[in-house]
Design a protein around this motif. Structure first.
Motif, short mmCIF file in Angstrom:
data_model
loop_
_atom_site.label_atom_id
_atom_site.label_comp_id
_atom_site.label_asym_id
_atom_site.label_seq_id
_atom_site.Cartn_x
_atom_site.Cartn_y
_atom_site.Cartn_z
N ASP A 1 0.84 -1.19 0.00
CA ASP A 1 0.00 0.00 0.00
C ASP A 1 0.88 1.24 0.00
O ASP A 1 1.52 1.56 1.00
CB ASP A 1 -0.91 -0.03 1.23
CG ASP A 1 -1.88 1.13 1.27
OD1 ASP A 1 -1.80 2.04 0.42
OD2 ASP A 1 -2.73 1.13 2.19
N ALA A 2 0.89 1.98 -1.11
CA ALA A 2 1.71 3.18 -1.22
C ALA A 2 1.29 4.24 -0.22
O ALA A 2 2.09 5.09 0.16
CB ALA A 2 1.63 3.73 -2.64
N GLU A 3 0.04 4.19 0.23
CA GLU A 3 -0.45 5.17 1.21
C GLU A 3 -0.01 4.84 2.62
O GLU A 3 -0.04 5.69 3.50
CB GLU A 3 -1.98 5.24 1.16
CG GLU A 3 -2.53 5.64 -0.21
CD GLU A 3 -2.07 7.01 -0.65
OE1 GLU A 3 -2.08 7.95 0.17
OE2 GLU A 3 -1.67 7.15 -1.83
N GLN A 4 0.38 3.60 2.86
CA GLN A 4 0.78 3.15 4.18
C GLN A 4 2.16 2.49 4.12
O GLN A 4 2.27 1.26 4.19
CB GLN A 4 -0.24 2.13 4.72
CG GLN A 4 -1.61 2.68 4.96
CD GLN A 4 -1.70 3.37 6.32
OE1 GLN A 4 -1.07 2.95 7.26
NE2 GLN A 4 -2.48 4.42 6.39
N PRO A 5 3.24 3.26 3.97
CA PRO A 5 4.58 2.64 3.91
C PRO A 5 4.87 1.87 5.20
O PRO A 5 4.48 2.31 6.29
CB PRO A 5 5.53 3.84 3.76
CG PRO A 5 4.67 4.98 3.35
CD PRO A 5 3.30 4.70 3.86
N THR B 1 5.94 0.03 -5.92
CA THR B 1 4.89 0.63 -5.10
C THR B 1 5.35 1.92 -4.44
O THR B 1 4.59 2.88 -4.35
CB THR B 1 4.42 -0.36 -4.01
OG1 THR B 1 3.88 -1.51 -4.65
CG2 THR B 1 3.37 0.26 -3.11
N TYR B 2 6.60 1.95 -3.98
CA TYR B 2 7.11 3.09 -3.24
C TYR B 2 8.16 3.83 -4.07
O TYR B 2 8.94 3.22 -4.79
CB TYR B 2 7.73 2.63 -1.92
CG TYR B 2 6.76 1.79 -1.11
CD1 TYR B 2 5.69 2.38 -0.44
CD2 TYR B 2 6.88 0.41 -1.05
CE1 TYR B 2 4.79 1.63 0.28
CE2 TYR B 2 5.98 -0.36 -0.32
CZ TYR B 2 4.93 0.26 0.34
OH TYR B 2 4.03 -0.49 1.04
N GLU B 3 8.20 5.15 -3.94
CA GLU B 3 9.11 5.96 -4.76
C GLU B 3 10.57 5.66 -4.46
O GLU B 3 11.36 5.45 -5.37
CB GLU B 3 8.83 7.44 -4.51
CG GLU B 3 9.69 8.35 -5.38
CD GLU B 3 9.37 9.81 -5.16
OE1 GLU B 3 10.22 10.63 -5.53
OE2 GLU B 3 8.29 10.15 -4.63
#
Length: 113
Positions: A6-10, A29-31
């Protein structure tokens, strides 16, 4: 096996990645992501566990993967020694560090580039 991130919840802890599919999903998913390539039985790798946990709690997205579980990863990421840390941005490897034990502040600085 499909993995969902979940990109909103690292994550605030290192995530153990099972294989190349999980690795690709994770780094896409993550930058910015730091991935440790390790092997079981590697004493230095084991000593990095609390360091990686601290780096993750400081806000760095951290994954760990054993390339022996997915041998093509050894060649793909040119893993000649463990631990090897690879920094990913936007799904692509952009930097690497393969110097054995790395203190927390140094690893966090490397991960945040």
């Amino acid at each position: 096996m499909s993995v969902t991130f979940d990109a909103e919840q690292p994550p605030d802890r290192p995530i153990d990645l099972a294989d190349s599919e999980a690795l690709m999903e994770f780094v896409e998913t993550y930058e910015d992501v730091l991935v440790e390539f390790y092997t079981d039985g590697c004493g230095v790798c084991a000593s990095m566990e609390p360091v990686l946990s601290g780096v993750a709690r400081a806000g760095v997205v951290v994954g760990t993967i054993n390339p022996r579980d997915d041998p093509p990863l050894v060649d793909e990421y040119e893993i000649a020694s463990v631990p090897t840390f690879v920094r990913f941005r936007d799904g692509e490897p952009i930097d690497r560090l393969a110097e054995g034990f790395v203190p927390g502040e140094q690893l966090q600085a490397f991960a945040q580039g």
